[in-house]
Motif scaffolding. Structure first.
Motif, PDB file in Angstrom:
ATOM      1  N   THR A  98      -7.810   2.322  -4.683  1.00 34.00           N
ATOM      2  CA  THR A  98      -7.436   1.467  -3.400  1.00 34.00           C
ATOM      3  C   THR A  98      -8.653   0.627  -2.510  1.00 34.00           C
ATOM      4  O   THR A  98      -7.360   0.687  -1.411  1.00 34.00           O
ATOM      5  CB  THR A  98      -6.850   1.650  -2.421  1.00 34.00           C
ATOM      6  OG1 THR A  98      -6.299   3.680  -2.057  1.00 34.00           O
ATOM      7  CG2 THR A  98      -5.269   3.189  -3.180  1.00 34.00           C
TER       8      THR A  98
ATOM      9  N   ARG B 191       1.876   9.591  -5.951  1.00 29.29           N
ATOM     10  CA  ARG B 191       1.651  10.604  -5.327  1.00 29.29           C
ATOM     11  C   ARG B 191       2.684  11.577  -6.357  1.00 29.29           C
ATOM     12  O   ARG B 191       2.917  12.681  -6.667  1.00 29.29           O
ATOM     13  CB  ARG B 191       2.305  10.708  -3.830  1.00 29.29           C
ATOM     14  CG  ARG B 191       2.446  11.957  -3.448  1.00 29.29           C
ATOM     15  CD  ARG B 191       2.923  12.211  -2.050  1.00 29.29           C
ATOM     16  NE  ARG B 191       2.400  11.524  -1.575  1.00 29.29           N
ATOM     17  CZ  ARG B 191       1.980  10.542  -1.102  1.00 29.29           C
ATOM     18  NH1 ARG B 191       3.242   9.675  -1.203  1.00 29.29           N
ATOM     19  NH2 ARG B 191       1.405  10.374   0.625  1.00 29.29           N
TER      20      ARG B 191
ATOM     21  N   GLN C 193       0.997   4.170  -2.681  1.00 25.77           N
ATOM     22  CA  GLN C 193       0.846   5.302  -2.547  1.00 25.77           C
ATOM     23  C   GLN C 193       2.216   6.134  -3.102  1.00 25.77           C
ATOM     24  O   GLN C 193       2.049   7.232  -3.098  1.00 25.77           O
ATOM     25  CB  GLN C 193      -0.052   5.453  -1.349  1.00 25.77           C
ATOM     26  CG  GLN C 193      -0.746   4.836  -0.452  1.00 25.77           C
ATOM     27  CD  GLN C 193      -0.906   5.328   1.430  1.00 25.77           C
ATOM     28  OE1 GLN C 193      -0.422   5.568   1.715  1.00 25.77           O
ATOM     29  NE2 GLN C 193      -1.503   3.783   1.633  1.00 25.77           N
TER      30      GLN C 193
ATOM     31  N   GLY D  79       0.963   2.568  -8.239  1.00 32.11           N
ATOM     32  CA  GLY D  79       0.490   3.406  -8.072  1.00 32.11           C
ATOM     33  C   GLY D  79      -0.948   3.608  -9.377  1.00 32.11           C
ATOM     34  O   GLY D  79      -1.800   3.780  -8.842  1.00 32.11           O
TER      35      GLY D  79
ATOM     36  N   GLY E 230      -6.499   8.272  -5.798  1.00 31.14           N
ATOM     37  CA  GLY E 230      -6.623   6.906  -4.991  1.00 31.14           C
ATOM     38  C   GLY E 230      -7.567   6.502  -4.689  1.00 31.14           C
ATOM     39  O   GLY E 230      -7.192   5.156  -3.514  1.00 31.14           O
TER      40      GLY E 230
ATOM     41  N   GLN F 274       0.827  -1.680  -0.131  1.00 27.74           N
ATOM     42  CA  GLN F 274       0.058  -0.096   0.043  1.00 27.74           C
ATOM     43  C   GLN F 274       0.923   1.448   0.072  1.00 27.74           C
ATOM     44  O   GLN F 274       1.130   2.620  -0.670  1.00 27.74           O
ATOM     45  CB  GLN F 274      -0.779  -0.085   1.389  1.00 27.74           C
ATOM     46  CG  GLN F 274      -1.481  -1.115   1.079  1.00 27.74           C
ATOM     47  CD  GLN F 274      -2.903  -0.696   2.289  1.00 27.74           C
ATOM     48  OE1 GLN F 274      -3.145   0.120   2.820  1.00 27.74           O
ATOM     49  NE2 GLN F 274      -3.609  -2.736   2.526  1.00 27.74           N
ATOM     50  N   ARG F 275       2.254   1.193   0.838  1.00 27.43           N
ATOM     51  CA  ARG F 275       2.983   2.117   1.112  1.00 27.43           C
ATOM     52  C   ARG F 275       3.431   3.120  -0.766  1.00 27.43           C
ATOM     53  O   ARG F 275       3.581   3.852  -1.121  1.00 27.43           O
ATOM     54  CB  ARG F 275       3.862   2.131   1.943  1.00 27.43           C
ATOM     55  CG  ARG F 275       5.062   3.153   2.285  1.00 27.43           C
ATOM     56  CD  ARG F 275       5.848   3.241   3.030  1.00 27.43           C
ATOM     57  NE  ARG F 275       6.805   2.388   2.243  1.00 27.43           N
ATOM     58  CZ  ARG F 275       8.042   1.854   2.836  1.00 27.43           C
ATOM     59  NH1 ARG F 275       8.346   2.981   3.745  1.00 27.43           N
ATOM     60  NH2 ARG F 275       8.710   1.324   1.964  1.00 27.43           N
TER      61      ARG F 275
END
Length: 857
Positions: free
Chosen positions: A722, A538, A534, A662, A719, A530-531
């Motif tokens: 997600t 971004r 993200q 992403g 996002g 997930q990071r």
């Protein structure tokens, strides 16, 4: 021996309760998984709009493993079937062939169109169960028991018939007007009639009806239909007619159904739900059964270890190894039978809870109801009984292999060293762990290999810890010894006990290691994924604004946005899922996005690794580096895939990019992917302001106001997709939580049984002058040693697999560690370990020392 076993259960209730709890938990999990699997296999809903059709011809919503047969691609049904996310169309031209089959009275195409009904507040009305409202051709009402309750059929392009519930929600009646969005802007339609489904009080979907000509124009599917409904001639049996129609068509991409299967043709989400539930229940069962065996075997082994003196005495007075095994098996089955019976109602409750949670995450429809049948209960009882039988044989094996005199000698003291076989096995496992970790480090950017090795590594580490348990336990006591000895009396006693009985310590430490290592590995993997998504989102989303709508954005909106003076570039983003054939022929579902290549670089930076993204066109595709590694594809290779509606495609790979997590694993031309979706809507529109533009937001807000439901958000709002990742994470956390729960049961069992077996030891300490408070402090220090050892070793055990997962996802060995989740896993299991020792110790200290010395252990 059965009578002795029953007497033993009464005398040693603690061990029996521990075994019962472990088996009960296994029965509950297997029952719940069985209910979910049966629900997936038997997932069906009664037909509604197709209820009056005797036979339905629809597109096959699943594809099997792809292979090659004489240069021609075909499919074969396998457990590796993948579900298509878009509705597979049926060529309307097949209606003539179906009509020519003997026994067919009439063939009616059903043409569906995604429609948004604008409510009185100016916002689109949500459909029933969260599904979009669909428009259909009026002749399609002949496929269901529709009845006009008011008005007449639509007579022109500005007239529509609403179903009764939709008309009530929209607040309109016959003769009134309703605003409908079938494109980018709402249009007014006169409500010419209201229809109701007879015998269906609560339809699963909201529907409205246009004229046949208008429905066909709005669908724009080049002669494609959602399905063909067939009415049988009088005297023709539906099942026989279905077989005849299937033989006449001979199309592998179609299904011909009758009876209750018509509901699956009408509602493709039921097919997708069934596939998901089968995969989920199979994965959970594959984890539950081995862990149940491990937990029960460890519990019984610990119980047998505490009964060395008793077993040795039985052997000395003439009991044979076979009789000892029969006694242990009888004890285990005595706990398994009630556990299996009680697990059924609890499993039903757990399955219902899981269904509700899956509906919250969109994993199943909100109206999903589990199928409750007898097979899961029988399967759970059988699994629990076989588990108890197998674990009992394993637990009794060592005791029954030694001679009676040796057994009496072993009863006096715990063996200090590992057995030769166990030591050899542990050494081999250590070498295997090092080899797997080294292989993972050497894979470079090969995601598929690193992910597979990471999954194997965590399992190997846990098994190695279980085999070599006494060694790390003894090492941890040496390390923690100075800390324990800070307390002059009770701490010294705790350190001495741990050093003298490392196997007893290992019995409590190993489950903690299992819980912490497995739980942390799964949670860290999800958090890292997930990071990564993200961070990539971004960094890669360079658009200044994003237009979104809950039901989707009409593709025509992009042209309007591009017409604004302050806009440099705009592209619609359509999303779907494609099924790609890997090098081994297995099909892999991958996320797909469609964008305008000409506007791509101005709105999204996918970070190209090889090739050129500008070359994406109808016969080409760009692929993420992770997917390319998984499928063995590179620039210039040809991919074999099926789009979301089942259309086969063999595009050439023109680019490989890094930021797939992403955005999407596959990038197609926008118009190509859009044409193969059911809704024909964009998920969002990405907008880049022109150089020197002051403030584009007001102009975009004014434009969005002309399209009900469309909103302007900041550049990170993309996002929102997600949500699916969160749903997948919840499923993975569910599996990890199950293992942690099992490990927690084992920790409590081990601590409680270890403590209960120390009745005489506590009595002797008290007769020697130790106070109850000092005994409790000693147990507290011992519990601290167990907690620190288990959490510490478990954390270290999770590091190699977590590093490989991070390498596979990010190219860096540093994963994202969620502090609160780690504290929850470690703290929860640690608390169970402490409670499992302190509560039984407090209960034992209520007995007077003299009485405790005279009682049996």
């Amino acid at each position: 021996m059965v009578r002795i076993a029953l007497s033993t259960l009464r005398a040693r209730a603690g061990g029996a309760v521990g075994t019962f709890v472990a088996l009960l938990l296994g029965s509950v999990v297997v029952t719940a998984c069985g209910i979910l699997m049966e629900s997936g296999l038997r997932s069906a809903v009664p037909p509604e709009r197709y209820a009056a059709a005797d036979v339905v011809v629809a597109g096959r919503q699943q594809v099997g493993t792809a292979d090659r047969d004489g240069g021609r691609e075909r499919t074969r049904g396998t457990p590796a079937e993948q579900t298509l996310v878009e509705r597979v169309p049926v060529p309307s031209g097949l209606a003539e062939r179906v009509a020519a089959v003997d026994g067919v009275a009439r063939v009616t195409p059903d043409i569906g169109v995604t429609v948004q009904v604008v409510g009185r507040d100016g916002n689109p009305l949500p459909g029933v169960n969260g599904a979009p409202v669909t428009g259909h051709n009026w002749s399609g009402t002949g496929l269901g028991p529709y009845r006009l309750t008011a008005g007449r059929p639509p007579g022109g392009d500005r007239e529509v018939v609403l179903d009764a519930r939709l008309a009530d929600r929209a607040g309109v009646a016959v003769g009134g007007t309703v605003e409908l969005m079938t494109g980018s802007a709402p249009r007014s339609f006169e409500v010419s009639g209201v229809a109701a489904l007879e015998g269906v009080p609560s339809p699963r979907r909201s529907a409205l009806f246009f004229t046949d000509a208008l429905a066909e124009r709005l669908a724009a599917r080049d002669g494609g239909a959602d399905a063909l409904g067939v009415r049988a001639a009088p005297g023709t049996e539906a099942g026989q007619l279905a077989r005849a129609v299937g033989d006449a068509l001979g199309e592998p991409g179609l299904v011909v159904v009758s009876g209750e299967d018509r509901g699956r043709a009408e509602f493709p989400d039921v097919v997708a739900t069934g596939s998901r539930l089968v995969l989920l229940s199979s994965a959970l069962s594959g984890t539950a059964v081995p862990v149940t065996v491990f937990v029960v075997a460890s519990t019984l082994s610990l119980a047998m270890a505490h009964r060395r003196r008793e077993t040795a005495l039985l052997r000395a007075v003439g009991a044979t190894p076979r009789q000892i095994r029969r006694m242990v098996v009888a004890e285990a089955l005595a706990a398994a039978i009630p556990a299996g019976l009680l697990g059924w109602p609890l499993g039903v409750a757990v399955a219902g809870w899981m269904g509700d949670r899956m509906a919250d995450f969109g994993y199943v429809p909100v109206d999903f109801r589990p199928v409750i049948g007898p097979l899961p209960a029988l399967a759970a009882a059988l699994v629990v009984a076989l588990t108890a039988y197998t674990a009992a044989l394993v637990a009794a094996r060592r005791t029954t292999r030694i001679r009676p005199v040796e057994a009496l000698g072993e009863a006096a003291a715990e063996p200090a060293a590992l057995g030769r076989g166990r030591a050899f096995t542990g050494a081999a496992l250590v070498v295997a762990v090092a080899a797997v970790f080294g292989a993972g480090l050497s894979q470079g950017g090969d995601f598929a290999a690193q992910a597979a090795l990471a999954n194997s590594l965590v399992l190997l580490v846990v098994i190695t810890g279980a085999v070599l348990g006494p060694l790390p336990a003894r090492l941890s006591i040496r390390i923690l010894g100075p800390l324990l000895r800070l307390s002059r009396v009770t701490g010294h006693l705790a350190a001495a006990n741990g050093a003298a009985r490392p196997r007893r310590l290992a019995g409590a430490v190993v489950p903690l290691v299992l819980a912490v290592s497995f739980g942390c590995t799964v949670v860290v993997a999800e958090t890292t994924a997930q990071r990564t998504a993200q961070d990539q989102l971004r960094a890669g989303l360079v658009a200044d604004h994003v237009l979104t709508a809950a039901a989707g954005v009409a593709p025509q909106v992009v042209a309007e946005v591009r017409g604004l003076e302050q806009v440099r570039a705009a592209t619609g983003v359509v999303r779907s899922t494609a099924v790609v054939a890997g090098g081994d022929g297995l099909l892999v579902p991958l996320s797909a996005q469609g964008v305008d290549p000409a506007s791509l670089s101005a709105t999204i930076d996918l970070r190209t690794r090889a090739g050129r993204l500008e070359h994406v066109a109808g016969d080409t595709v760009a692929i993420s580096a992770v997917a390319a590694s998984r499928l063995g594809l590179g620039v210039g290779d040809t991919a074999r895939l099926r789009l979301g509606d089942g259309t086969p495609l063999t595009p050439r790979v023109v680019a490989v990019y890094e930021r797939g997590a992403g955005f999407a694993d596959l990038t197609f031309d926008h118009d190509l992917l859009l044409a193969h979706t059911t809704a024909r809507l964009d998920q969002s529109v990405l907008v880049r302001a022109a150089p020197g533009a002051r403030d584009l937001a007001p102009a975009l807000a004014e434009l969005a106001g002309r399209h009900p439901g469309t909103v302007v958000r900041d550049r990170l709002a993309e996002g929102a997709h997600t949500a699916q990742q969160k749903g997948n994470a919840w499923v993975n956390h569910l599996g990890a939580g199950m293992v942690v729960a099992y490990a927690g049961v084992t920790v409590v069992n081990a601590q409680a049984m270890n403590t209960a077996a120390r009745r005489r030891e506590f009595a002797l300490l008290r007769l020697a002058g130790t106070t109850p408070a000092q005994v409790m402090r000693m147990v507290g220090w011992e519990s601290l040693a167990v907690v620190l050892s288990g959490v510490g070793i478990g954390t270290l055990a999770a590091v190699p697999a977590s590093a490989l997962v991070a390498l596979a996802l990010t190219g860096s060995p540093w994963p994202a560690v969620p502090g609160m989740a780690y504290l929850g896993i470690a703290g929860g299991t640690a608390a169970l370990a402490a409670v499992g020792a302190l509560v039984p110790a407090r209960l034992l200290l209520r007995t007077r020392p003299v009485e405790a010395m005279g009682s049996r252990e």
